[in-house]
Design an enzyme around this catalytic site. Structure first.
Site, PDB file in Angstrom:
ATOM      1  N   LYS A 292       1.527  54.699 -48.441  1.00 60.81           N
ATOM      2  CA  LYS A 292       0.170  54.526 -48.960  1.00 60.81           C
ATOM      3  C   LYS A 292       0.107  53.267 -49.814  1.00 60.81           C
ATOM      4  CE  LYS A 292      -2.495  58.786 -49.309  1.00 60.81           C
ATOM      5  NZ  LYS A 292      -3.106  59.749 -50.233  1.00 60.81           N
ATOM      6  N   GLU A 381      -8.308  76.069 -48.301  1.00 61.64           N
ATOM      7  CA  GLU A 381      -9.386  76.699 -49.055  1.00 61.64           C
ATOM      8  C   GLU A 381      -9.474  78.203 -48.813  1.00 61.64           C
ATOM      9  OE1 GLU A 381     -10.368  72.368 -48.509  1.00 61.64           O
ATOM     10  OE2 GLU A 381      -9.747  73.996 -47.158  1.00 61.64           O
ATOM     11  N   ARG A 409     -15.686  76.054 -46.372  1.00 64.24           N
ATOM     12  CA  ARG A 409     -14.577  76.340 -45.466  1.00 64.24           C
ATOM     13  C   ARG A 409     -13.978  77.725 -45.705  1.00 64.24           C
ATOM     14  NH1 ARG A 409     -10.610  71.432 -44.739  1.00 64.24           N
ATOM     15  NH2 ARG A 409     -11.082  71.813 -42.562  1.00 64.24           N
TER      16      ARG A 409
END
Length: 642
Positions: A292, A381, A409
């Site tokens: 990243k 979730e 979700r």
């Protein structure tokens, strides 16, 4: 040091930029392979310069520059499908697919979305924004391609964080069972297996993905199929040999041929491996390791900070600070984080849960002060909500810190595992309402509509930051499911004791202005503009506070004493708080609402929060126009007042 000096020194020393010649992937595929590293450097520089001006997601895209180039170089996009997961990493993809000249409009109103969108480009094969969806969508496309006999290739690109979502494993399991012609690429940027990356690993992957190895493997299986014991021995030998070098067992058991890990910044290896894999049928899994923030020192050093950024200085990475008054109120997210620490200090049963949103939900301080009471469950979730239900069953007081868009979700878990059992779980719902530049995928428009219909739940919306603390405190005393929804950004100071842990009387609204003729019932963030306009019109203005239960006694009184009632909320009109008021009035045989104001029946676009609210008519000017039609003479006189 300038931003460009952080890249290889020859990145701009060879005449005109290669990037300027790339409008579409077919232009990219005309470049000699030897020129691609230079293109990667130019693309990285351009990405930094763009996000420095517009803000947006930076570190993820910097890490996928080479992978993006290799995918468009090897696969015949848009005929071949690339399905990105989440979409934070797709700015390089946008720049190579005809949108480079519009990147300065990124995440601005009427500009480019920060995520792939089907209506934006034919190269965006699937709209994304939430995690763990890519494999499912790509599998559907692969099955459709097989049924249509198109020969189209389908590739899903998923990150190591998103791979932890249960939906991704459901899709992988199904893909292996279908023996689908699907390539899944794991973009692993956590660097947890970096020792496995290098020349030997890259060499082994090229060998394992090459035609010769594939033919020997498949041919051997055909010959040995007549001798089942020998075939089983050959399979075990193959798995043993590959397992000596790569962590393939899990994905092989799911029915995938596993390849990797390889260096995701090594273009020759990426391209040769993808070319080989393009010729292989069936479920294939390529493990690519990236970094990243690759190529931009500040982002490499702190990829979390540079995950999503505002405008910054590309030479130093220093982010611009928005001008604000010295007494500016904190954000609702900060208020929640401070409240949680304060509440935990006096109540040892308080525990906090987040689905991979520690920083975004304001839980950093809590996680450090109370590590044994803090649970980051990852991008999961559904698990987060049912885990909270289990904690609540045995006497703890779980607080689930979650964005409105992500709570969607886990709806079945909210219904079945929390509300049906009437368990004391607190949902601290951040980013409720309009969110701004992240747009439709992250807007929190629907939580009121899908929560208020559930038995047992209490639903609140604060008008200011002091009230937010009091509502959160109230939630811990109710003894059942409670949701407190609050917006993104700074709150309004209440002027009271905002550090106190004082509960509110449940189901009681607050009359802020006493007037006549018109009564404005304001929910949450809409109290401020409602008060401003109500004062001009001489109207009654009520801070409703509770969406469920409503203060029905006050509503009935106002309906009998005022000529018109109006509701205003920062949530969807359909099924929203205004609908709850309307249902009550109808049931009691009282006059209906004169107006029900809120977010219109469409997905909000991206742009600044204030301008999007104005577009919906939910600022002072918009309310003045709509409510003025009910009291035209008062509006006219107010407009004439200097």
């Amino acid at each position: 040091m300038s931003a460009s000096s952080k890249f290889p020194p020859d990145s701009s020393a060879r005449g005109p930029r290669l990037l300027d010649r790339i409008d579409l992937p077919q232009d990219l595929r005309r470049l000699p392979e030897a020129e691609l590293p230079r293109l990667a450097c130019e693309l990285r520089e351009s990405l930094v310069d763009t996000v420095a001006r517009t803000g947006g997601h930076l570190a993820a895209g910097l890490g996928t520059v080479e992978l993006t180039i290799a995918l468009h170089y090897v696969f015949h996009t848009p005929e071949d499908r690339l399905v990105w997961d989440v979409g934070h990493q797709t700015y390089p993809h946008k720049m190579l697919t005809g949108r480079r000249e519009r990147m300065q409009t990124l995440r601005q109103k009427d500009g480019l979305s920060g995520f792939p969108r089907r209506e934006e480009s034919e190269y965006d094969s699937f709209g994304v924004g939430h995690a763990s969806t890519s494999v499912s969508a790509a599998l559907g496309m692969a099955v459709a391609a097989a049924r249509g006999g198109s020969g189209r290739q389908v590739v899903a690109i998923i990150g190591d964080g998103a791979l932890g979502g249960g939906m991704a494993f459901e899709a992988l399991n199904h893909a292996g069972a279908l023996d689908a012609n699907l390539l899944v690429i794991l973009n692993d940027n956590d660097m947890s297996i970096s020792p496995n990356v290098g020349a030997l690993s890259n060499y082994l992957t090229r060998i394992l993905s090459g035609k010769a190895f594939t033919r020997v493997r498949e041919g051997g299986k055909t010959v040995l199929s007549t001798m089942p014991p020998m075939l089983e021995f050959a399979k075990r030998w193959e798995e043993h040999m590959k397992g000596m070098f790569v962590p393939s067992t899990l994905f092989e058991e799911l029915g995938f041929n596993y390849f990797g890990p390889i260096d995701g910044h090594d273009l020759p290896t990426l391209i040769s491996t993808l070319r080989n894999l393009r010729q292989i049928g069936g479920p294939r899994f390529l493990h690519v390791v990236t970094r990243k923030g690759k190529g931009f020192e500040p982002a490499e050093g702190d990829p979390c900070v540079y995950h999503g950024v505002g405008p910054f200085d590309p030479a130093t990475g220093k982010m611009e600070k928005k001008a604000s008054a010295p007494s500016a109120a904190p954000t609702y997210t900060q208020v929640f984080g401070e409240w949680l620490c304060d509440m935990a200090a006096v109540d040892p049963k308080i525990v906090a849960i987040t689905p991979a949103m520690r920083e975004g939900s304001g839980l950093v301080d809590f996680s450090q002060r109370y590590p044994e009471r803090y649970f980051d469950v990852g991008i999961a979730e559904q698990h987060a909500v049912t885990f909270a239900a289990g904690l609540a069953c045995d006497g703890l007081k779980p607080v689930v810190a979650i964005y409105s868009t992500f709570l969607q979700r886990a709806y079945d878990q909210v219904v079945h595992d929390v509300c049906l059992q009437n368990l004391p779980v607190v949902f601290a719902i951040d980013r409720a309402g309009i969110v701004g530049p992240d747009g439709a995928t992250h807007a929190g428009c629907f939580d009121v509509s899908f929560l208020r219909c559930l038995p047992h739940i209490t639903l609140m919306a604060p008008a200011d930051i002091g009230e937010c603390r009091r509502m959160l405190t109230t939630a811990t005393h109710i003894g059942g499911p409670v949701a407190v929804r609050y917006p993104r950004g700074s709150g309004v100071a209440s002027g009271g004791n905002e550090k106190a842990l004082l509960p509110l009387p449940v189901g009681k609204a607050e009359v802020r202005l006493r007037g006549q003729g018109l009564a404005i019932l304001a929910f949450g963030t809409m109290l401020g503009p409602a008060e401003a306009v109500g004062r001009e019109l001489g109207a009654t203005v009520v801070n409703m506070r509770f969406i469920k239960p409503l203060d029905t006694g006050l509503i009935a009184e106002l309906a009998r004493t005022h000529g018109a009632l109006v509701t205003v909320e920062e949530s969807a009109i359909a099924g929203g708080a205004g609908s709850a008021v309307q249902e009550f009035l109808t049931a009691q045989g009282l006059p209906p609402l004169a107006l029900q104001l809120g977010l219109p029946d469409r997905f909000p676009e991206h742009g600044e929060r204030a301008e999007l609210l104005a577009e919906c008519g939910l600022d002072s000017a918009g309310l003045r126009q709509r409510l003025g039609a009910l009291m035209p003479r008062r509006v006219a006189s107010a407009a004439e007042t200097p």
